[in-house]
Design an enzyme around this catalytic site. Structure first.
Site, PDB file in Angstrom:
ATOM      1  CG  ASP A   1     -10.220  -0.835 -22.802  1.00 40.64           C
ATOM      2  OD1 ASP A   1     -11.335  -1.097 -23.267  1.00 40.64           O
ATOM      3  OD2 ASP A   1      -9.386  -1.698 -22.459  1.00 40.64           O
TER       4      ASP A   1
ATOM      5  CD  GLU B   1       0.662  -5.112  10.953  1.00 41.08           C
ATOM      6  OE1 GLU B   1       0.523  -3.892  10.773  1.00 41.08           O
ATOM      7  OE2 GLU B   1      -0.289  -5.925  10.984  1.00 41.08           O
TER       8      GLU B   1
ATOM      9  NE  ARG C   1      -8.873  -4.706 -20.717  1.00 38.63           N
ATOM     10  CZ  ARG C   1      -9.946  -4.996 -21.420  1.00 38.63           C
ATOM     11  NH1 ARG C   1     -10.547  -6.154 -21.273  1.00 38.63           N
ATOM     12  NH2 ARG C   1     -10.426  -4.127 -22.276  1.00 38.63           N
TER      13      ARG C   1
ATOM     14  N   PRO D   1       0.808  -1.224   0.000  1.00 38.25           N
ATOM     15  CG  PRO D   1      -0.239  -1.196   2.086  1.00 38.25           C
ATOM     16  CD  PRO D   1       0.529  -2.075   1.159  1.00 38.25           C
TER      17      PRO D   1
HETATM   18 CL1  6GU Z   1      -0.573  -3.613  -3.407  1.00 36.44          CL
HETATM   19  N1  6GU Z   1      -1.285  -4.241  -0.940  1.00 36.44           N
HETATM   20  C1  6GU Z   1      -2.011  -4.072   0.162  1.00 36.44           C
HETATM   21  N2  6GU Z   1      -1.831  -4.883   1.195  1.00 36.44           N
HETATM   22  N3  6GU Z   1      -2.925  -3.116   0.299  1.00 36.44           N
HETATM   23  C2  6GU Z   1      -3.094  -2.317  -0.757  1.00 36.44           C
HETATM   24  C3  6GU Z   1      -2.374  -2.438  -1.936  1.00 36.44           C
HETATM   25  C4  6GU Z   1      -1.456  -3.437  -1.999  1.00 36.44           C
HETATM   26  N4  6GU Z   1      -2.764  -1.488  -2.785  1.00 36.44           N
HETATM   27  C5  6GU Z   1      -3.706  -0.796  -2.137  1.00 36.44           C
HETATM   28  N5  6GU Z   1      -3.901  -1.290  -0.915  1.00 36.44           N
END
Ligand code: 6GU
Length: 238
Positions: A169, A116, A154, A89
């Protein structure tokens, strides 16, 4: 194009990979997806892959050894070694520009985290592309890896029957607008009629209606995608 997915939850993938468009691409050998269990590179009788964070705090951190050794072993299974993408994330934001960039790669390794996160040494040693699919937190990178595969395949030549369809698209380099509304039979459903122009057979008028419908939807929902010429305020009566 080849994808190698490195995960602690390999059982999440077979259902996804058997989906028709992707499965057909795999059968035609346009795409190859190999799933690897990071735990297979863990040492000791308990095959531990995680540990408590130094400095304290909740949760567990993925240990560097099984992750780095899994990536290196998978890279050595075939040539080229492939570009390493870490799903996290905290990574750079995924979007259609990244999809286009990755579609030119011969091989991608998708490294999925859980708990984590990864020990920082994994990043320092492997120097992966760190990638996030949006501003929300998932339980792990597996679903994000499926998102990356789904979007990238795609653009692999031959995967979509019609080579035009991905150029049209939304978010592609050739169309920054949202897609226009689509209709099929019946001509009327619960009092909702299909716009007359779509039934007219007048193709220039249909093309014009679709262009206006795309612009209108983009103004209403995603005005951030428009240039000033395209008029962010619009002249509609919304
Ligand atoms: Cl790639 N991993 C995780 N755990 N949460 C996320 C993400 C990735 N992308 C957005 N939220």
């Amino acid at each position: 194009m080849r994808f190698d997915v490195l995960t602690l939850f390999p059982e999440m993938f077979p259902g996804y990979l058997s989906q028709s468009l992707l499965n057909l691409a795999i059968e035609r050998e346009l795409v190859d997806v190999q799933i690897h269990n990071i735990r297979d590179w863990a040492k000791g009788k308990h095959k531990n892959v995680d540990d408590r964070p130094f400095g304290g705090g909740p949760g567990m951190v993925l240990s560097p050894e099984p992750v780095v050794e899994c990536v290196e072993a998978v890279q050595q299974m075939d040539s080229p070694p492939g570009r390493v993408v870490m799903l996290t994330p905290g990574g750079r934001q995924f979007g259609q520009r990244v999809v286009e960039e990755y579609s030119h790669e011969e091989r991608l390794l998708l490294l999925c985290g859980r708990y984590e996160g990864f020990d920082q040494r994994v990043v320092d040693i492997l120097q992966p592309d760190e990638l996030s699919i949006g501003d929300f937190v998932l339980n792990g990178g597996e679903v994000a890896a499926m998102v990356v595969i789904d979007a990238v395949v795609r653009l692999v030549p031959g995967v979509l029957g019609d080579e035009q369809s991905n150029k049209q698209d939304s978010f592609s380099s050739e169309n920054r607008l949202l897609e226009f509304a689509q209709y099929t039979r019946p001509r009327e459903y619960r009092g909702h009629a299909v716009p007359e122009v779509l039934l007219s057979g007048n193709h220039p008028e249909i093309a014009e209606w679709r262009k206006q419908n795309s612009l209108e939807r983009t103004r209403q929902r995603r005005s951030d995608l428009l240039t000033s010429e395209e008029d962010k305020s619009g002249n509609s009566t919304d």
